[in-house]
Write a protein that holds these residues in place. Structure first.
Motif, PDB file in Angstrom:
ATOM      1  N   LYS A 207     -14.140  50.337   7.409  1.00 45.52           N
ATOM      2  CA  LYS A 207     -15.523  50.176   6.469  1.00 45.52           C
ATOM      3  C   LYS A 207     -15.497  48.646   5.909  1.00 45.52           C
ATOM      4  CE  LYS A 207     -15.368  54.991   4.612  1.00 45.52           C
ATOM      5  NZ  LYS A 207     -15.569  56.048   3.747  1.00 45.52           N
ATOM      6  N   ALA A 208     -13.995  48.368   5.750  1.00 45.09           N
ATOM      7  CA  ALA A 208     -13.495  46.736   4.933  1.00 45.09           C
ATOM      8  C   ALA A 208     -14.768  45.568   6.053  1.00 45.09           C
ATOM      9  CB  ALA A 208     -12.405  46.315   5.150  1.00 45.09           C
TER      10      ALA A 208
ATOM     11  N   ARG B 119      -1.852  46.672   7.296  1.00 43.13           N
ATOM     12  CA  ARG B 119      -3.425  48.067   6.865  1.00 43.13           C
ATOM     13  C   ARG B 119      -2.454  48.582   6.105  1.00 43.13           C
ATOM     14  NH1 ARG B 119      -3.805  52.738   7.806  1.00 43.13           N
ATOM     15  NH2 ARG B 119      -2.134  52.825  10.192  1.00 43.13           N
TER      16      ARG B 119
ATOM     17  N   ASP C 180      -9.673  54.418   8.759  1.00 42.97           N
ATOM     18  CA  ASP C 180     -11.095  54.741   8.034  1.00 42.97           C
ATOM     19  C   ASP C 180     -11.497  53.443   7.093  1.00 42.97           C
ATOM     20  OD1 ASP C 180     -13.419  55.741   8.684  1.00 42.97           O
ATOM     21  OD2 ASP C 180     -13.358  56.829   6.087  1.00 42.97           O
ATOM     22  N   ASP C 181     -10.708  52.659   5.786  1.00 40.68           N
ATOM     23  CA  ASP C 181     -10.848  52.347   4.953  1.00 40.68           C
ATOM     24  C   ASP C 181     -10.785  51.122   5.349  1.00 40.68           C
ATOM     25  OD1 ASP C 181     -11.097  54.220   2.657  1.00 40.68           O
ATOM     26  OD2 ASP C 181      -8.504  53.892   2.535  1.00 40.68           O
TER      27      ASP C 181
ATOM     28  N   LYS D  15     -13.145  54.274  12.824  1.00 39.52           N
ATOM     29  CA  LYS D  15     -11.519  54.182  12.273  1.00 39.52           C
ATOM     30  C   LYS D  15     -10.789  54.639  13.923  1.00 39.52           C
ATOM     31  CE  LYS D  15      -8.860  58.299  11.220  1.00 39.52           C
ATOM     32  NZ  LYS D  15      -8.619  59.522  10.486  1.00 39.52           N
TER      33      LYS D  15
ATOM     34  N   MET E 168      -4.246  50.913   2.417  1.00 45.68           N
ATOM     35  CA  MET E 168      -5.662  51.107   3.813  1.00 45.68           C
ATOM     36  C   MET E 168      -5.387  51.861   4.826  1.00 45.68           C
ATOM     37  SD  MET E 168      -8.019  47.378   3.934  1.00 45.68           S
ATOM     38  CE  MET E 168      -8.877  46.649   2.799  1.00 45.68           C
ATOM     39  N   SER E 169      -6.720  52.982   4.519  1.00 53.45           N
ATOM     40  CA  SER E 169      -6.268  53.850   6.172  1.00 53.45           C
ATOM     41  C   SER E 169      -7.305  53.237   7.027  1.00 53.45           C
ATOM     42  CB  SER E 169      -7.026  55.446   5.508  1.00 53.45           C
ATOM     43  OG  SER E 169      -8.465  55.190   4.892  1.00 53.45           O
TER      44      SER E 169
END
Length: 264
Positions: free
Chosen positions: A29-30, A17, A25-26, A46, A22-23
């Motif tokens: 979303k992905a 990750r 949360d990112d 998340k 990416m966080s």
């Protein structure tokens, strides 16, 4: 006194990750976007990513496994999850059969998110699949591959499949499968009615089949067993690959054709 449960963090997933910049949360979303692209919406959050990375959830459900592979570009077993031995990738054994890859980690624990990766009511195997099997023709002294587009429907742990019209490399040779799924093992019977004007002159063949399901639930591979025309027992490799999760009329019509050379 309640004994605390120690979880091993999934540092591999965390490193992947971070490598993707990416966080948590990112990534969630992905994963949701990947689910939409795969036409398999998911509820990645998340919090779910945190559970994976902390080791609380050690085996993602198939819908998340497929999204993870799409987002990261890596197979699930290289993302640090504790897959049970039966969930490893299926590969040819060099003798016409299929085995699981060696080296997978041990059996996962019994926490609620480490259940076997098998589709249930919400993870259903129904859809259009490409069926391919190999057989040796003693009269022609060579091996052949037969391919069918089949519609597979799931009812509980029961799977039934029927080839679509005009969707076989063996013209007018309908194929039927009657299967049951137990975790990642699929077992059952097969029947094929050959064309009256074909090489086998309308002969009806049937036998047994056992397949192993890969972690993403998009491929099953294993072996068939059946009797030949001289009542000898024959066997060979068989696989099913998911092409489309839809069983709508338009989808059935689209796959009512002979599979092409790339097996699609």
């Amino acid at each position: 006194m309640t004994e605390s449960v120690q979880h091993s963090p999934n540092d591999v997933l965390r490193a992947v990750r971070i490598g993707l910049r990416m966080s948590q949360d990112d990534l969630a979303k992905a994963l949701r976007q990947a689910g939409d692209e795969l036409r398999e919406p998911n509820d990645a959050s998340k919090r779910l990513v945190q559970r994976w990375e902390s080791g609380v959830s050690r085996v993602p459900r198939p819908v998340y496994a497929r999204a993870l592979e799409r987002v990261t570009g890596r197979p699930l077993e290289s993302l640090g999850f504790t897959l049970p031995v039966p969930m490893a990738r299926v590969h040819g054994d060099g003798s016409g059969g299929h085995d699981m890859d060696a080296g997978a980690p041990g059996i996962a624990g019994a926490d609620r998110d480490s259940r076997p990766i098998a589709r249930t009511a919400e993870e259903n195997y129904s859809g259009i699949w490409l069926s391919r099997y190999e057989f040796f023709s003693s009269s022609r002294e060579q091996s052949f591959t037969a391919a069918h587009h089949v519609v597979l429907l799931q009812h509980g742990n029961r799977l039934t499949a029927q080839s679509l019209s005009h969707a076989s490399t063996n013209p007018d040779s309908p194929l039927s499968l009657d299967l049951t799924v137990d975790r990642n093992v699929v077992t059952g019977t097969w029947t094929e009615q050959t064309a009256p004007d074909g090489y086998y002159q309308g002969a009806r063949y049937h036998g047994a089949i056992q397949l192993l399901v890969e972690p993403t639930g998009r491929r099953m591979a294993g072996k068939w067993v059946g009797f030949g025309k001289d009542f000898d027992v024959n066997t060979g490799p068989w696989e099913l690959r998911l092409l489309d999760t839809s069983t709508a009329k338009a989808t059935l019509e689209r796959y009512s054709r002979v599979p092409d050379q790339q097996g699609r």
